[in-house]
Design a protein around this motif. Structure first.
Motif, PDB file in Angstrom:
ATOM      1  N   GLU A  93     -23.819  53.644  72.242  1.00 22.31           N
ATOM      2  CA  GLU A  93     -22.836  53.515  73.170  1.00 22.31           C
ATOM      3  C   GLU A  93     -22.887  53.912  74.571  1.00 22.31           C
ATOM      4  OE1 GLU A  93     -18.547  54.214  71.817  1.00 22.31           O
ATOM      5  OE2 GLU A  93     -19.721  54.357  69.793  1.00 22.31           O
ATOM      6  N   LYS A  94     -22.298  53.210  75.419  1.00 20.03           N
ATOM      7  CA  LYS A  94     -22.584  53.625  76.728  1.00 20.03           C
ATOM      8  C   LYS A  94     -21.123  54.768  77.241  1.00 20.03           C
ATOM      9  CE  LYS A  94     -24.887  49.748  79.056  1.00 20.03           C
ATOM     10  NZ  LYS A  94     -24.800  48.967  80.156  1.00 20.03           N
ATOM     11  N   TYR A  95     -21.443  55.540  77.909  1.00 19.35           N
ATOM     12  CA  TYR A  95     -20.423  56.560  78.169  1.00 19.35           C
ATOM     13  C   TYR A  95     -20.441  56.614  79.863  1.00 19.35           C
ATOM     14  CZ  TYR A  95     -20.656  57.623  73.149  1.00 19.35           C
ATOM     15  OH  TYR A  95     -20.699  57.537  71.899  1.00 19.35           O
ATOM     16  N   LYS A  96     -19.188  57.011  80.460  1.00 22.66           N
ATOM     17  CA  LYS A  96     -19.307  57.186  81.622  1.00 22.66           C
ATOM     18  C   LYS A  96     -19.663  58.735  82.077  1.00 22.66           C
ATOM     19  CE  LYS A  96     -16.435  56.620  85.820  1.00 22.66           C
ATOM     20  NZ  LYS A  96     -17.391  55.864  86.306  1.00 22.66           N
ATOM     21  N   ALA A  97     -20.378  59.133  83.013  1.00 22.78           N
ATOM     22  CA  ALA A  97     -21.045  60.363  83.191  1.00 22.78           C
ATOM     23  C   ALA A  97     -19.811  61.429  83.630  1.00 22.78           C
ATOM     24  CB  ALA A  97     -21.889  60.460  84.466  1.00 22.78           C
ATOM     25  N   PRO A  98     -19.654  62.636  83.029  1.00 20.37           N
ATOM     26  CA  PRO A  98     -18.550  63.447  83.371  1.00 20.37           C
ATOM     27  C   PRO A  98     -18.402  63.607  85.073  1.00 20.37           C
ATOM     28  CG  PRO A  98     -19.966  64.387  81.733  1.00 20.37           C
ATOM     29  CD  PRO A  98     -20.611  63.196  82.204  1.00 20.37           C
ATOM     30  N   ALA A  99     -17.340  63.668  85.245  1.00 21.37           N
ATOM     31  CA  ALA A  99     -16.873  63.641  86.700  1.00 21.37           C
ATOM     32  C   ALA A  99     -17.469  64.839  87.223  1.00 21.37           C
ATOM     33  CB  ALA A  99     -15.211  63.671  86.847  1.00 21.37           C
ATOM     34  N   ILE A 100     -17.558  66.059  86.622  1.00 23.01           N
ATOM     35  CA  ILE A 100     -18.341  67.139  87.218  1.00 23.01           C
ATOM     36  C   ILE A 100     -19.691  66.631  87.822  1.00 23.01           C
ATOM     37  CG2 ILE A 100     -19.307  67.889  85.160  1.00 23.01           C
ATOM     38  CD1 ILE A 100     -18.299  70.810  86.288  1.00 23.01           C
TER      39      ILE A 100
END
Length: 178
Positions: A93-100
């Motif tokens: 699965e693809k995940y968006k990188a954490p905003a940090i």
């Protein structure tokens, strides 16, 4: 040192070596080329992983700077969260990188990665080796999705995170134009 942690550090080094070998097969233009407007270039993937490793080491160093004795012990919830994180990273699965993490800039040269990343790995290894095994159950890193992790769970995360991006690198290699 804990053999599990040693294994994670060795895996990290193998992943990095493999990535550099793949990157060397690309021209400078291909290294920075995004296969599509909504995908990352090889450079951006490596920037992201490097940012993650740099931030993780910095967090652990700061968190432990007042002494390991003061840190909380791992509980069942944190252990379960660490396992869930590793399982999640093993998926396709693809995940968006954490905003940090900052957005990768796509400006770093391969030469810069090859010069600076080994220095970070030396620092990471020295930090990990300096930790008395009696403190391996202490919560030392806050992973944005899983929460607080121990040193063994953190090194597992770093290795799983890098491995999670390897298929992305393989896809980039197949889809950049000559």
């Amino acid at each position: 040192m804990n053999t599990t942690i040693t294994s994670h550090l060795q895996q990290l080094d193998e992943h990095l070596k493999w990535s550099f070998e793949q990157a060397r097969s690309l021209s400078t233009e291909q290294f920075h080329q995004q296969p599509s407007p909504d995908s990352w270039s090889m450079c951006q993937v490596l920037e992201h992983i490097l940012q993650s490793e740099t931030g993780t080491l910095g967090y652990m160093m700061k968190k432990s700077s007042s002494g390991w004795e003061a840190l909380e012990d791992e509980g069942a919830e944190q252990k379960q969260n660490g396992v869930a994180l590793s399982t999640r990273l093993q998926s396709n699965e693809k995940y968006k990188a954490p905003a940090i993490l900052p957005e990768p800039t796509n400006t770093t040269s391969l030469e810069s990665f090859e010069s600076n990343w080994p220095k970070l790995r030396t620092q990471l290894s020295a930090f990990v080796q300096s930790v008395d095994p009696q403190f391996h159950n202490k919560l030392v890193f806050k992973q944005p999705l899983a929460g607080m992790l121990t040193l063994p769970s953190t090194t597992a995360f770093l290795s799983s995170h890098f491995k999670h991006h390897m298929p992305q690198i393989e896809s980039i290699l197949l889809n950049v134009r000559p």
